[in-house]
Scaffold this motif. Structure first.
Motif, PDB file in Angstrom:
ATOM      1  N   ILE A 244     -19.580 -33.203 -12.751  1.00 27.14           N
ATOM      2  CA  ILE A 244     -18.448 -32.565 -12.076  1.00 27.14           C
ATOM      3  C   ILE A 244     -17.278 -33.529 -11.984  1.00 27.14           C
ATOM      4  O   ILE A 244     -16.116 -33.159 -12.220  1.00 27.14           O
ATOM      5  CB  ILE A 244     -18.866 -32.072 -10.680  1.00 27.14           C
ATOM      6  CG1 ILE A 244     -19.906 -30.956 -10.805  1.00 27.14           C
ATOM      7  CG2 ILE A 244     -17.649 -31.593  -9.891  1.00 27.14           C
ATOM      8  CD1 ILE A 244     -20.478 -30.495  -9.476  1.00 27.14           C
ATOM      9  N   VAL A 248     -13.500 -33.044 -13.428  1.00 26.25           N
ATOM     10  CA  VAL A 248     -12.291 -33.175 -12.605  1.00 26.25           C
ATOM     11  C   VAL A 248     -11.349 -34.210 -13.215  1.00 26.25           C
ATOM     12  O   VAL A 248     -10.123 -34.050 -13.186  1.00 26.25           O
ATOM     13  CB  VAL A 248     -12.658 -33.543 -11.163  1.00 26.25           C
ATOM     14  CG1 VAL A 248     -11.403 -33.769 -10.324  1.00 26.25           C
ATOM     15  CG2 VAL A 248     -13.506 -32.448 -10.531  1.00 26.25           C
ATOM     16  N   LEU A 251      -9.404 -32.500 -15.739  1.00 25.39           N
ATOM     17  CA  LEU A 251      -8.379 -31.654 -15.124  1.00 25.39           C
ATOM     18  C   LEU A 251      -7.144 -32.470 -14.760  1.00 25.39           C
ATOM     19  O   LEU A 251      -6.014 -31.977 -14.868  1.00 25.39           O
ATOM     20  CB  LEU A 251      -8.948 -30.969 -13.877  1.00 25.39           C
ATOM     21  CG  LEU A 251     -10.084 -29.966 -14.118  1.00 25.39           C
ATOM     22  CD1 LEU A 251     -10.574 -29.376 -12.803  1.00 25.39           C
ATOM     23  CD2 LEU A 251      -9.637 -28.849 -15.060  1.00 25.39           C
ATOM     24  N   LEU A 263      -5.291 -27.067 -10.479  1.00 26.96           N
ATOM     25  CA  LEU A 263      -6.653 -27.246 -10.996  1.00 26.96           C
ATOM     26  C   LEU A 263      -7.307 -28.552 -10.531  1.00 26.96           C
ATOM     27  O   LEU A 263      -8.455 -28.545 -10.065  1.00 26.96           O
ATOM     28  CB  LEU A 263      -6.646 -27.165 -12.523  1.00 26.96           C
ATOM     29  CG  LEU A 263      -6.408 -25.762 -13.114  1.00 26.96           C
ATOM     30  CD1 LEU A 263      -6.359 -25.833 -14.633  1.00 26.96           C
ATOM     31  CD2 LEU A 263      -7.515 -24.805 -12.671  1.00 26.96           C
ATOM     32  N   PRO A 264      -6.645 -29.717 -10.645  1.00 27.71           N
ATOM     33  CA  PRO A 264      -7.309 -30.939 -10.172  1.00 27.71           C
ATOM     34  C   PRO A 264      -7.528 -30.938  -8.662  1.00 27.71           C
ATOM     35  O   PRO A 264      -8.517 -31.521  -8.192  1.00 27.71           O
ATOM     36  CB  PRO A 264      -6.351 -32.058 -10.601  1.00 27.71           C
ATOM     37  CG  PRO A 264      -5.046 -31.396 -10.813  1.00 27.71           C
ATOM     38  CD  PRO A 264      -5.365 -30.005 -11.296  1.00 27.71           C
ATOM     39  N   GLY A 267     -10.496 -28.800  -8.222  1.00 26.36           N
ATOM     40  CA  GLY A 267     -11.645 -29.545  -8.735  1.00 26.36           C
ATOM     41  C   GLY A 267     -12.084 -30.657  -7.800  1.00 26.36           C
ATOM     42  O   GLY A 267     -13.291 -30.885  -7.582  1.00 26.36           O
ATOM     43  N   THR A 268     -11.126 -31.381  -7.195  1.00 27.32           N
ATOM     44  CA  THR A 268     -11.458 -32.444  -6.249  1.00 27.32           C
ATOM     45  C   THR A 268     -12.145 -31.877  -5.021  1.00 27.32           C
ATOM     46  O   THR A 268     -13.136 -32.437  -4.521  1.00 27.32           O
ATOM     47  CB  THR A 268     -10.191 -33.212  -5.846  1.00 27.32           C
ATOM     48  OG1 THR A 268      -9.568 -33.745  -7.018  1.00 27.32           O
ATOM     49  CG2 THR A 268     -10.528 -34.342  -4.889  1.00 27.32           C
TER      50      THR A 268
END
Length: 946
Positions: A244, A248, A251, A263-264, A267-268
């Motif tokens: 994962i 990230v 991303l 998105l990041p 993702g974070t």
């Protein structure tokens, strides 16, 4: 001001140079210069890696953020004022901040040179872990380095990101307008790239963390290493989290390209939530609802892994319990088959007789003995003899009223001689019987160099040596008592320290030891040598920084020299599945106090090196005692030609090597739990043992009973051997502890006497397990029986009157006569100003029977019904037996009661004479025959008296 600053810098640089140059001279003189230069090169390389690894990224981060700042950005008044203040210092800050950060990073990384060298030179162990199938060397050498490198890189990237954020904000590339955040394209690319690199590093760190589960206690609190929950939840979870984190990171790269942060950020957040759910909640669920209801079944394979790895890591894999059905009945003649063991029982306590040694053999007030003496063995008249030994070291505090630099540095430079006493004998007045004593030294140890320039209590430094034909000013030994009042003097003729053969060397050593006398004194000449780092442990630690050294160096007379023998260990805390111990606590006992604070956790240990330090020249020699140890082999690659093979050891040196006490204490701690090899029994902890507290110590401050060296024949052994032993009692977790014996652990401490070859029996650990249904008293219970016995208490009361006090010696436990014999010497010491302990009585116990006599022979005879069938060696030297011979059998008188009695008494005397002669010659067969003749003759006398 500039001149003063330059001068100050030059002075500081000269002091640094002086320190480095004196180290160079010391290592070069000792023959280990490559150890110093390797450390310097490795430390320097690591410093520059740390410096540039931190400074360059931070500088680039600041510079990029500044170069690509918005030129026409409209700043708020507050930021505008900040810029006005910072702008004059901008160039200094751009270079200064990275340099300062780099300096701190360089210093931190330079201290990790050992970690880097182990990674580069790591040697495979040939064993693999049971979870991942990787060689053990990966965990010992590679994994710690990878984790340290990942942590350092993460810190660099994080600091660089903070620097970029601060610079971007200060110059308008990052602006906050209420809830709106505006970021320039250049700042977005830079920060997103930094974010991507940081997340990629976290992916690597998380991936590496899965391997750490094998050497730490995680989901399970039963044992170290990966448990069922770790193997089936934690490890897969960390692999998923690493994936994962990598996604990230990608991303963030996309954001740097397309400019969208959604998105990041999502993702974070997903990574953080996943870390909580996958990393903590899921393993807890598996542990709580799957493992705990079925813990014995599910954890059994992992407990087996832990047991096998722990026993292997601590060198006890081959130890098996041997049942020992110890009898508690003291039968007549029970010790007949253990005559050699009882003859070697040590009644001289090395922890108590230092004052006796000092009173009898100190000679002058400026000599001293260690507070705790050492136990070794020597061949005396062809027979191995346990001895209590000490060196007569210098005590400059008692050199008299003339305390001066000249006396303390040039005159009182060394100790003199060795003092050794029989371990199993005492004189008729209770004093040690010396086999080596006096000044000059005389005795059974032959001729040897008696001067002690390097010892455990040697002063910080001394300056020795004089030109040929020059005056000798070093005090060698005091004047004799035959009208000669002139003290003997000498001058050092060895190669023990750097020479002070130039003005420059005198100057730098004057700076090092902060003494102008080194530079100014006429007593320092071009032939002078300066001796420092004089303690054996300090010298060895400097030339072998990778070793953990034993806490008890001991002296031995070897090949005409006095040498200090020191055991060196290679250790690690990264062995997979092995139980972790704090080394300082494991070796702590009555004689070895635990430090107030220590960070010395280990889960792997090997006695890989035997080291010697010449007490006269200070020469250090390292021998590869365990040449299969991967850690030692790795360091032999790093420091080539510094460690000699065992084949280079002389026969005399081999004969004085002993099994190290610190290693034995660590192993006995492990075997208290890990003598159990069945996972179910291990889990239930129904057969856990502990080492008992020292029964002669104060109950309020009781420490563990130390192990003891003793020559004895273990049950099942063919012959006696110099051994190290300890006992076990049940581990009741401090609640209702029963002081009964459950186990007896002994190590064969005798390496033999063949040059370059270790005896095959050396190091064998024997673990005797006593029957659980029987009750054999432990040391604490025996000591309590001694203290509460009415007859013993009455006699002790007579010994301990107003002007004397009683000291109880070490309580020895000896497996003889089919059971366990306890022996304790009783010392009496005056309370006057000049006092020293005198051995007056011997306490013995077997089962529930106690005897308290003047000698060990008498005590054993009393305990075993007048015929112990064995001989103790505490007869002293007051009586010299005649030449050996065959005892005369009892005669039968022809007529008359008086004639019969007279003949019987003559038989008694003949048997006594023969028994004493056999004892002196070591002829056990003749001794047994004489002993039986004595019993027959005495019975005849008793019958006639009736």
């Amino acid at each position: 001001m500039v001149t003063i600053a330059v001068l100050a810098v030059l002075v500081v640089l000269f002091f640094i140079f002086s320190s480095l140059y004196t180290d160079w001279l010391w290592f070069d003189q000792l023959g280990f210069l490559n150890v110093l230069t390797t450390q310097w090169v490795a430390s320097a390389v690591m410093f520059f890696i740390g410096f540039f690894g931190m400074a360059v990224p931070v500088f680039v981060s600041i510079d990029v953020a500044f170069r690509f700042r918005p030129v026409y950005a409209k700043l708020n008044p507050q930021l505008d004022r900040y810029q006005q203040v910072i702008e004059p210092l901008r160039r200094l800050a751009m270079y200064g901040i990275p340099a300062v950060l780099g300096l701190f990073a360089g210093v931190a990384t330079s201290s990790r040179w050992q970690l880097a060298l182990e990674w580069i030179n790591g040697v495979p162990s040939g064993k693999v872990d049971p979870q991942f199938g990787l060689d053990i060397s990966f965990y010992l050498f590679a994994l710690p380095f990878y984790q340290a490198a990942a942590a350092f890189a993460s810190a660099v990237v994080l600091i660089s990101g903070i620097a970029a954020l601060a610079t971007s904000y200060l110059y308008g590339a990052l602006r906050f307008n209420g809830r709106e955040v505006r970021i320039s394209r250049s700042a977005r690319i830079q920060l997103a790239t930094i974010g991507a690199v940081y997340l990629a590093l976290q992916a690597v760190s998380i991936w590496l963390d899965q391997y750490s589960t094998l050497s730490s206690q995680t989901s399970s609190t039963l044992f170290e290493g990966a448990s069922y929950a770790d193997a089936n939840a934690v490890i897969p979870g960390r692999q998923i989290l690493a994936g994962i984190a990598a996604v990230v990171a990608i991303l963030f790269v996309i954001t740097a390209i397309v400019g969208r942060w959604r998105l990041p950020i999502i993702g974070t957040a997903l990574l953080l939530v996943s870390g909580l759910l996958i990393g903590s909640v899921y393993p807890w669920i598996v542990q709580k609802f799957q493992v705990e209801p079925n813990v014995r079944t599910l954890e059994a394979p992992y407990i087996d892994r832990n047991i096998a790895a722990t026993r292997e890591a601590y060198g006890v894999a081959g130890v098996k319990e041997e049942p020992y059905s110890a009898t508690t009945t003291a039968a007549q003649g029970a010790l007949r088959n253990d005559a050699e063991t009882t003859a070697n029982i040590r009644i001289i306590d090395p922890a108590l007789v230092s004052d006796s040694f000092a009173q009898l053999e100190q000679i002058k007030q400026y000599y001293q003995f260690a507070p705790h003496l050492d136990v070794d063995r020597y061949k005396i008249d062809g027979k191995s003899q346990d001895t209590v030994i000490a060196v007569r070291e210098l005590n400059q505090a008692n050199t008299g009223a003339q305390q001066s630099w000249y006396n303390n540095t040039l005159v009182y430079t060394h100790g003199y001689g060795v003092v050794a006493a029989y371990g199993n004998q005492r004189s008729s007045d209770g004093l040690p019987v010396f086999l080596e004593s006096g000044i000059p030294s005389t005795g059974a140890l032959g001729k040897f160099q008696p001067r002690i320039y390097f010892g455990e209590d040697s002063p910080t430094y001394a300056i020795v040596g004089a030109p040929k034909g020059g005056s000798k000013i070093e005090l060698d030994y005091p004047a004799g008592d035959q009208g000669n009042n002139q003290n003997a003097t000498t001058t050092f003729s060895g190669n023990g320290g750097p020479k002070l053969d130039s003005v420059f060397k005198k100057l730098i050593y004057a700076i090092k030891f902060q003494s102008e006398q080194i530079f100014l004194s006429n007593g320092v000449n071009n032939d002078s040598q300066i001796l420092y780092n004089r303690k054996p442990v300090d010298r060895i630690q400097k030339v072998a920084p990778y070793l953990t050294l034993d806490s008890d160096p001991y002296p031995a007379v070897v090949d005409g020299k006095v040498v200090w023998i020191v055991d060196g260990y290679t250790t690690s805390a990264s062995y997979p599945y092995s139980a972790i111990q704090q080394l300082s606590n494991a070796i702590s006992d009555t004689y070895t106090p635990a430090p107030d604070f220590a960070l010395d956790n280990i889960n792997y240990i090997r006695n890989s090196v035997k080291a010697t330090v010449d007490a006269y020249s200070g020469k250090v020699t390292l021998y590869a005692w365990d040449d299969k140890d991967p850690i030692l082999k790795t360091w032999q690659k790093i420091f080539p030609s510094t460690v000699k093979p065992v084949s280079a050891m002389s026969a005399q040196l081999i004969s004085h090597v002993r099994y190290p006490a610190d290693l034995f204490k660590v192993q006995r701690e492990i075997l208290g739990t890990y003598h159990v090899t069945d996972s179910n029994t291990f889990y239930s902890s129904t057969d856990a043992w502990i080492t008992p507290n020292d029964p002669v110590s104060d109950a309020a401050t009781a420490k563990l009973q130390p192990p003891y060296y003793l020559t004895m024949k273990l049950p099942g052994a063919k012959q006696p051997a110099f051994s190290l032993y300890s006992t076990y009692i049940p581990n009741s977790k401090g609640v209702g502890t029963r002081n009964i014996l459950t186990g007896y652990l002994a190590a064969n401490a005798d390496a033999g006497s063949t040059a370059g070859k270790i005896d095959s029996g050396y190091g064998k650990l024997t673990l005797l397990a006593l029957p659980k249904q029987d009750t054999v008293p432990g040391p604490g219970q025996v000591q309590n029986n001694f203290n509460t016995d009415t007859a013993v208490a009455n006699q002790l009361a007579l010994l301990q009157r107003g002007d004397t006090k009683v000291k109880r010696g070490n309580l020895l436990t000896v497996p003889v006569g089919g059971g366990l014999l306890y022996v304790q010497p009783i010392y009496v010491e005056s309370t006057a100003e000049t006092s020293y302990p005198v051995l007056r009585k011997i306490l013995v116990s077997f089962g529930d029977k106690i005897a308290f006599e003047d000698t060990l022979n008498a005590a054993l005879d009393s305990l075993f019904g007048g015929d112990s069938g064995a001989s103790a060696g505490d007869g002293g030297v007051a009586t010299t037996p005649p030449a050996t011979g065959t005892p005369t059998p009892p005669t039968t008188p022809s007529t008359g009661t008086d004639a019969t009695l007279k003949a019987a008494l003559a038989d008694v005397q003949s048997a006594l004479t023969a028994r004493a002669a056999a004892l002196k010659s070591g002829d056990l067969s003749a001794y047994a025959t004489a002993d039986q003749a004595l019993v027959t003759a005495l019975n005849k006398v008793f019958a006639l008296e009736k």
